[in-house]
Design a protein around this motif. Structure first.
Motif, PDB file in Angstrom:
ATOM      1  N   LEU A  69      12.607  -3.330  -2.913  1.00 31.05           N
ATOM      2  CA  LEU A  69      11.968  -2.617  -4.024  1.00 31.05           C
ATOM      3  C   LEU A  69      10.644  -1.997  -3.578  1.00 31.05           C
ATOM      4  CD1 LEU A  69      11.970  -1.758  -6.945  1.00 31.05           C
ATOM      5  CD2 LEU A  69      11.074  -4.003  -7.586  1.00 31.05           C
ATOM      6  N   SER A  70       9.909  -2.673  -2.705  1.00 29.06           N
ATOM      7  CA  SER A  70       8.679  -2.099  -2.156  1.00 29.06           C
ATOM      8  C   SER A  70       8.982  -0.806  -1.404  1.00 29.06           C
ATOM      9  CB  SER A  70       7.998  -3.100  -1.201  1.00 29.06           C
ATOM     10  OG  SER A  70       7.441  -4.188  -1.909  1.00 29.06           O
ATOM     11  N   GLY A  71      10.089  -0.821  -0.649  1.00 30.13           N
ATOM     12  CA  GLY A  71      10.486   0.384   0.066  1.00 30.13           C
ATOM     13  C   GLY A  71      10.817   1.527  -0.879  1.00 30.13           C
ATOM     14  N   ALA A  72      11.475   1.201  -1.985  1.00 25.10           N
ATOM     15  CA  ALA A  72      11.789   2.229  -2.984  1.00 25.10           C
ATOM     16  C   ALA A  72      10.510   2.776  -3.611  1.00 25.10           C
ATOM     17  CB  ALA A  72      12.706   1.645  -4.061  1.00 25.10           C
ATOM     18  N   PHE A  73       9.518   1.890  -3.836  1.00 28.68           N
ATOM     19  CA  PHE A  73       8.227   2.328  -4.383  1.00 28.68           C
ATOM     20  C   PHE A  73       7.557   3.329  -3.447  1.00 28.68           C
ATOM     21  CE2 PHE A  73       6.461  -0.765  -7.752  1.00 28.68           C
ATOM     22  CZ  PHE A  73       7.705  -0.879  -8.359  1.00 28.68           C
ATOM     23  N   THR A  74       7.484   2.973  -2.169  1.00 24.00           N
ATOM     24  CA  THR A  74       6.745   3.824  -1.226  1.00 24.00           C
ATOM     25  C   THR A  74       7.524   5.087  -0.872  1.00 24.00           C
ATOM     26  OG1 THR A  74       7.606   2.482   0.613  1.00 24.00           O
ATOM     27  CG2 THR A  74       5.429   1.903  -0.257  1.00 24.00           C
ATOM     28  N   ASP A  75       8.853   5.044  -0.946  1.00 23.81           N
ATOM     29  CA  ASP A  75       9.642   6.266  -0.744  1.00 23.81           C
ATOM     30  C   ASP A  75       9.377   7.255  -1.875  1.00 23.81           C
ATOM     31  OD1 ASP A  75      10.747   5.273   1.553  1.00 23.81           O
ATOM     32  OD2 ASP A  75      12.644   4.658   0.631  1.00 23.81           O
ATOM     33  N   SER A  76       9.201   6.731  -3.077  1.00 27.21           N
ATOM     34  CA  SER A  76       8.961   7.585  -4.238  1.00 27.21           C
ATOM     35  C   SER A  76       7.506   8.033  -4.314  1.00 27.21           C
ATOM     36  CB  SER A  76       9.337   6.840  -5.522  1.00 27.21           C
ATOM     37  OG  SER A  76      10.699   6.475  -5.526  1.00 27.21           O
ATOM     38  N   VAL A  77       6.588   7.111  -4.021  1.00 27.08           N
ATOM     39  CA  VAL A  77       5.153   7.407  -4.078  1.00 27.08           C
ATOM     40  C   VAL A  77       4.502   6.810  -2.829  1.00 27.08           C
ATOM     41  CG1 VAL A  77       3.023   7.168  -5.404  1.00 27.08           C
ATOM     42  CG2 VAL A  77       5.223   7.322  -6.601  1.00 27.08           C
ATOM     43  N   PRO A  78       4.292   7.593  -1.770  1.00 29.53           N
ATOM     44  CA  PRO A  78       3.752   7.081  -0.509  1.00 29.53           C
ATOM     45  C   PRO A  78       2.408   6.363  -0.656  1.00 29.53           C
ATOM     46  CG  PRO A  78       4.649   9.273  -0.197  1.00 29.53           C
ATOM     47  CD  PRO A  78       4.661   9.020  -1.672  1.00 29.53           C
ATOM     48  N   GLU A  79       1.637   6.717  -1.691  1.00 29.37           N
ATOM     49  CA  GLU A  79       0.313   6.092  -1.869  1.00 29.37           C
ATOM     50  C   GLU A  79       0.406   4.572  -2.023  1.00 29.37           C
ATOM     51  OE1 GLU A  79      -0.265  10.353  -3.196  1.00 29.37           O
ATOM     52  OE2 GLU A  79       1.307   8.828  -3.281  1.00 29.37           O
ATOM     53  N   PHE A  80       1.554   4.077  -2.457  1.00 28.44           N
ATOM     54  CA  PHE A  80       1.706   2.627  -2.635  1.00 28.44           C
ATOM     55  C   PHE A  80       1.774   1.885  -1.306  1.00 28.44           C
ATOM     56  CE2 PHE A  80       2.794   3.586  -7.036  1.00 28.44           C
ATOM     57  CZ  PHE A  80       2.253   2.491  -7.712  1.00 28.44           C
ATOM     58  N   LYS A  81       1.879   2.622  -0.203  1.00 28.92           N
ATOM     59  CA  LYS A  81       1.903   1.964   1.104  1.00 28.92           C
ATOM     60  C   LYS A  81       0.614   1.203   1.378  1.00 28.92           C
ATOM     61  CE  LYS A  81       5.197   4.996   3.484  1.00 28.92           C
ATOM     62  NZ  LYS A  81       5.402   5.975   4.575  1.00 28.92           N
TER      63      LYS A  81
END
Length: 298
Positions: A231-243
């Protein structure tokens, strides 16, 4: 008739059975039903050989002793519960407010002094273990509530919710949080239930928490929220700022506080932590751009 009963209690008296069909306590919503007690008076002490009953859809058993019954009433009990519905202990709340339900198994040793409810609650202490199954927080999505508090990321949370794959978007849109079985030790003192190492898991996150719940339904919890790697990967794929919130294992981590008084509970991320991580990330990004620009000029 005047019966000299106190001298009898100072000797040994066997009580075959005390049956209480229904017992209502002022500060406890559920009614205790079918309470069956077998006990013995020995030297002014009430030895509870076995007490059983039903409460909040589950059952309980207890053994123990009430020392100095006539004057001090110092109670020491071992109590076990089986599949007690925690929702029945919460105060009545307006429709649509967050409500927690689940089946609770307790195994604890506790003590108190006095026979009035006020005295018992004031002096109540205990330690034990709690197991909670089929737990659901209705009318609140914990992960969604935490993300909504990230106000320093303008537009990013909305972008995330709109661009997540359907598989993951459903985890944020549902109006409840379902938890996996929990098992934790606890201590009761000064009118609060204290826990130090509580692991709370759902399909969308897990929490490592410590804090307390008050007899007045107040909640004070500090926790780290971890979003699973996929799910973290899906977050950062959608919004890179979450990295910027990812650890070295690819897991988004957010410290947060859960506090308030039921039903007015808030889930508040540690905004200073998030801002610091974002500033470091953006600073590193600027440095990389500056370094790249410098090399190109050479």
């Amino acid at each position: 008739a005047n019966v000299a009963i106190l001298p009898l209690l100072r000797n040994e008296v066997q009580i075959q059975r005390i049956f209480i069909p229904e017992l209502k306590l002022d500060q406890v919503r559920p009614v205790i039903e079918g309470m069956d007690i077998k006990a013995q008076f020995i030297n002014n002490n009430l030895v509870i050989q076995k007490a059983t009953g039903f409460i909040a859809g589950g059952k309980f058993t207890a053994t123990g002793i009430v020392r100095d019954l006539i004057s001090a009433q110092n109670m020491e009990l071992d109590i076990k519960t089986d599949n007690v519905n925690v929702m029945d202990f919460a105060p009545e709340v307006p429709k649509g407010s967050p409500v927690f339900r689940g089946g609770l198994d307790l195994d604890m040793r506790c003590s108190s002094s006095g026979f009035t409810q006020e005295a018992i609650l004031k002096t109540f202490k205990g330690k034990g273990n709690a197991k909670l199954e089929k737990a659901v927080l209705e009318n609140m999505n914990v992960l969604n509530a935490a993300l909504d508090q990230l106000s320093m990321l303008p537009g990013l949370v909305d972008k995330l919710k709109k661009s997540l794959p359907e598989k993951y978007a459903g985890l944020l849109s549902q109006n409840f949080t379902a938890f996996k079985p929990m098992n934790a030790g606890f201590e009761i003192k000064d009118g609060r239930i204290l826990f130090d190492k509580l692991l709370v898991e759902s399909d969308a996150f897990y929490l490592a928490a410590r804090g307390s719940v008050g007899m007045d339904q107040s909640l004070e919890v500090n926790a780290n929220l971890f979003i699973p790697k996929d799910l973290s990967g899906a977050f950062t794929d959608s919004v890179p700022e979450f990295k910027c919130l990812m650890d070295d294992k690819g897991v988004i981590t957010i410290p947060l506080e859960v506090k308030g008084k039921i039903p007015n509970i808030t889930v508040m991320p540690n905004l200073n932590y998030v801002i610091q991580k974002l500033a470091i990330s953006k600073g590193q990004e600027l440095l990389n751009k500056l370094f790249k620009s410098t090399r190109q000029e050479k």
